[in-house]
Scaffold this active site. Structure first.
Site, PDB file in Angstrom:
ATOM      1  N   LYS A 173      72.672  -9.439  26.768  1.00 23.91           N
ATOM      2  CA  LYS A 173      71.688  -8.363  26.981  1.00 23.91           C
ATOM      3  C   LYS A 173      72.079  -7.131  26.166  1.00 23.91           C
ATOM      4  CE  LYS A 173      68.856 -10.260  30.007  1.00 23.91           C
ATOM      5  NZ  LYS A 173      67.413 -10.457  29.729  1.00 23.91           N
ATOM      6  N   SER A 181      69.502  -5.502  31.809  1.00 24.77           N
ATOM      7  CA  SER A 181      70.153  -5.715  33.106  1.00 24.77           C
ATOM      8  C   SER A 181      71.290  -4.735  33.328  1.00 24.77           C
ATOM      9  CB  SER A 181      70.704  -7.143  33.152  1.00 24.77           C
ATOM     10  OG  SER A 181      71.588  -7.303  34.237  1.00 24.77           O
ATOM     11  N   ASP A 192      58.449 -22.008  23.702  1.00 23.81           N
ATOM     12  CA  ASP A 192      59.714 -21.266  23.663  1.00 23.81           C
ATOM     13  C   ASP A 192      59.627 -20.128  22.636  1.00 23.81           C
ATOM     14  OD1 ASP A 192      62.921 -22.214  24.390  1.00 23.81           O
ATOM     15  OD2 ASP A 192      62.544 -20.668  22.879  1.00 23.81           O
ATOM     16  N   ASN A 243      68.996  -5.247  41.322  1.00 27.51           N
ATOM     17  CA  ASN A 243      68.863  -6.554  41.982  1.00 27.51           C
ATOM     18  C   ASN A 243      67.445  -6.777  42.495  1.00 27.51           C
ATOM     19  OD1 ASN A 243      71.804  -5.948  41.870  1.00 27.51           O
ATOM     20  ND2 ASN A 243      71.919  -7.953  42.898  1.00 27.51           N
ATOM     21  N   PHE A 299      59.969 -15.256  37.815  1.00 28.22           N
ATOM     22  CA  PHE A 299      59.923 -14.396  39.016  1.00 28.22           C
ATOM     23  C   PHE A 299      59.459 -12.975  38.692  1.00 28.22           C
ATOM     24  CE2 PHE A 299      60.699 -12.322  42.814  1.00 28.22           C
ATOM     25  CZ  PHE A 299      61.873 -11.577  42.881  1.00 28.22           C
ATOM     26  N   ASN A 313      62.765 -22.232  34.055  1.00 24.57           N
ATOM     27  CA  ASN A 313      63.125 -21.724  35.381  1.00 24.57           C
ATOM     28  C   ASN A 313      61.887 -21.165  36.071  1.00 24.57           C
ATOM     29  OD1 ASN A 313      64.804 -21.183  37.567  1.00 24.57           O
ATOM     30  ND2 ASN A 313      65.274 -19.104  36.843  1.00 24.57           N
ATOM     31  N   TYR A 342      76.503 -13.335  29.863  1.00 30.98           N
ATOM     32  CA  TYR A 342      75.099 -12.966  30.170  1.00 30.98           C
ATOM     33  C   TYR A 342      74.886 -11.474  29.870  1.00 30.98           C
ATOM     34  CZ  TYR A 342      71.202 -11.265  32.907  1.00 30.98           C
ATOM     35  OH  TYR A 342      70.059 -10.625  33.284  1.00 30.98           O
ATOM     36  N   VAL A 393      79.256 -15.803  52.872  1.00 30.56           N
ATOM     37  CA  VAL A 393      79.397 -14.406  52.429  1.00 30.56           C
ATOM     38  C   VAL A 393      80.619 -14.344  51.524  1.00 30.56           C
ATOM     39  CG1 VAL A 393      79.817 -12.025  53.170  1.00 30.56           C
ATOM     40  CG2 VAL A 393      78.328 -13.546  54.540  1.00 30.56           C
TER      41      VAL A 393
END
Ligand code: WQD
Length: 334
Positions: A152, A124, A58, A178, A11, A35, A148, A216
């Site tokens: 990082k 991140s 990879d 985000n 992405f 992904n 995660y 939510v």
């Protein structure tokens, strides 16, 4: 001067690639497709009218990396390849440390071996953990609350020591908030291979009637409307921030840690209402319980990026929502 982009069909990387190609940079992309989809390669070539090599593989494959570096005069690396699901990292921390930390070490070893010292790392905001103050600036303590974020932070620590060991290293660690939205061509955007973890892709599937409603995760937070607040940043703003970071490390060695956010928090309900307003689509919602590990509010101080990169995000929440939906519609019709 050729730039290697790892995770290149993913992405954020694919949008950075689009910006760099449109700025006439020479690129080589590497992706293991865990992904992402190989079709993004052709879409990128179509939307930029540029050709570039793609290698399926990879970053932990040293033999492949050496081949790429010897076949192309790589002068810099943008390293996006990595796993990014907080929930999955809690279930399988070793998978995250092997991929995110081990993969980066292998890549850096090959770079050092071949004398390539310009490196941009996809970090991140999750490295910060529970806010001691807000907005987070780059001096905020880093106490990640999941594997995660820990993976990082460990890479950041490695990069700090590497830069201190050899003044030839020029490194930018970009701490994303985000990222959402899609390229204006509507040809590339966020398309998780399996069930989405994040709000925007989940909302797209509800809008496309692929899911009955959006849950939510809690409306009892200490926020204006009770729902979680985040610093959503348009992926094209993020891509442009990477181009500025590349210009920085090309002239300034050392280690640079920089937030890439807008500095403006928005709640879940604000995002949903904005999406409904700009698209005319409705998003059925159910209020569920809080999600484990979620923080009530976090957002960036974007001052350092403005000062050091001469960059700031310009696109609005409406731009983010509309571009996400336009990509979703194009994808559904293809
Ligand atoms: C945003 C808000 C949820 C889904 C993640 C990762 C991290 C980072 C950014 C890369 C929160 C709420 C969500 C849903 C909801 N990326 N929500 N219903 O958790 O802020 O951060 O992305 O580094 O990988 O930490 O993003 O989109 O999951 O959640 O109510 O179905 O939306 O509670 O308030 P998050 P998110």
């Amino acid at each position: 001067m050729t730039i290697l982009i790892t995770g290149g069909l993913g992405f954020i990387a694919s949008h950075a690639a689009a910006s760099l190609l449109e700025s006439n940079q020479e690129l080589v992309l590497l992706d293991n497709l865990c992904n992402s989809q190989e079709s993004v390669h052709q879409k990128l070539e179509k939307l930029t009218d540029r050709k570039f090599p793609f290698y399926r593989g990879d970053v932990r494959d040293k033999k492949l990396l050496r081949k790429i570096f010897s076949d192309h005069s790589i002068t810099a690396v943008m390293h996006f390849a990595g796993l990014k699901s907080v929930a999955e990292s809690v279930k399988d921390p070793l998978l995250y440390f092997d991929n995110n930390v081990g993969g980066t070490i292998t890549l850096l070893e090959v770079m050092q071996e071949l004398g390539v010292y310009q490196f941009i790392f996809s970090s991140s905001a999750t490295v910060y953990g529970v806010p001691e103050y807000l907005p987070y600036d780059e001096s905020h303590p880093t106490k990640p609350i999941n594997p995660y974020g820990q993976s990082k932070l460990q890479v950041e620590a490695i990069l700090k020591d590497l830069a201190a060991s050899d003044s030839r290293w020029a490194i930018a660690c970009l701490r994303y908030f985000n990222p959402v939205g899609a390229h204006p061509s509507h040809l590339i955007g966020e398309l998780p291979n399996d069930q989405p973890n994040n709000l925007m892709p989940f909302m797209m599937q509800v809008a496309a009637k692929q899911r009955p409603f959006l849950t939510v995760f809690g409306n009892d937070y200490e926020t204006a409307d009770g729902t979680g607040e985040r610093d959503y940043i348009h992926v094209m703003d993020l891509a442009e921030g990477h181009e500025k970071a590349l210009a920085l490390i090309q002239k300034t060695p050392g280690m640079h840690i920089i937030n890439l956010g807008t500095g403006k928090p928005h709640s879940v309900l604000e995002l949903v209402r904005t999406f409904e307003k700009v698209t005319g689509e409705s998003i059925p919602m159910q209020i569920g319980k809080r999600r484990d590990g979620d923080l009530p509010v976090y957002y960036a101080s974007a001052d350092k990026a403005k000062d050091v990169l001469q960059w700031q995000a310009t696109r609005t929440l409406a731009d983010m929502c509309l571009s996400s939906w336009q990509f979703q519609l194009q994808h559904l019709s293809s």
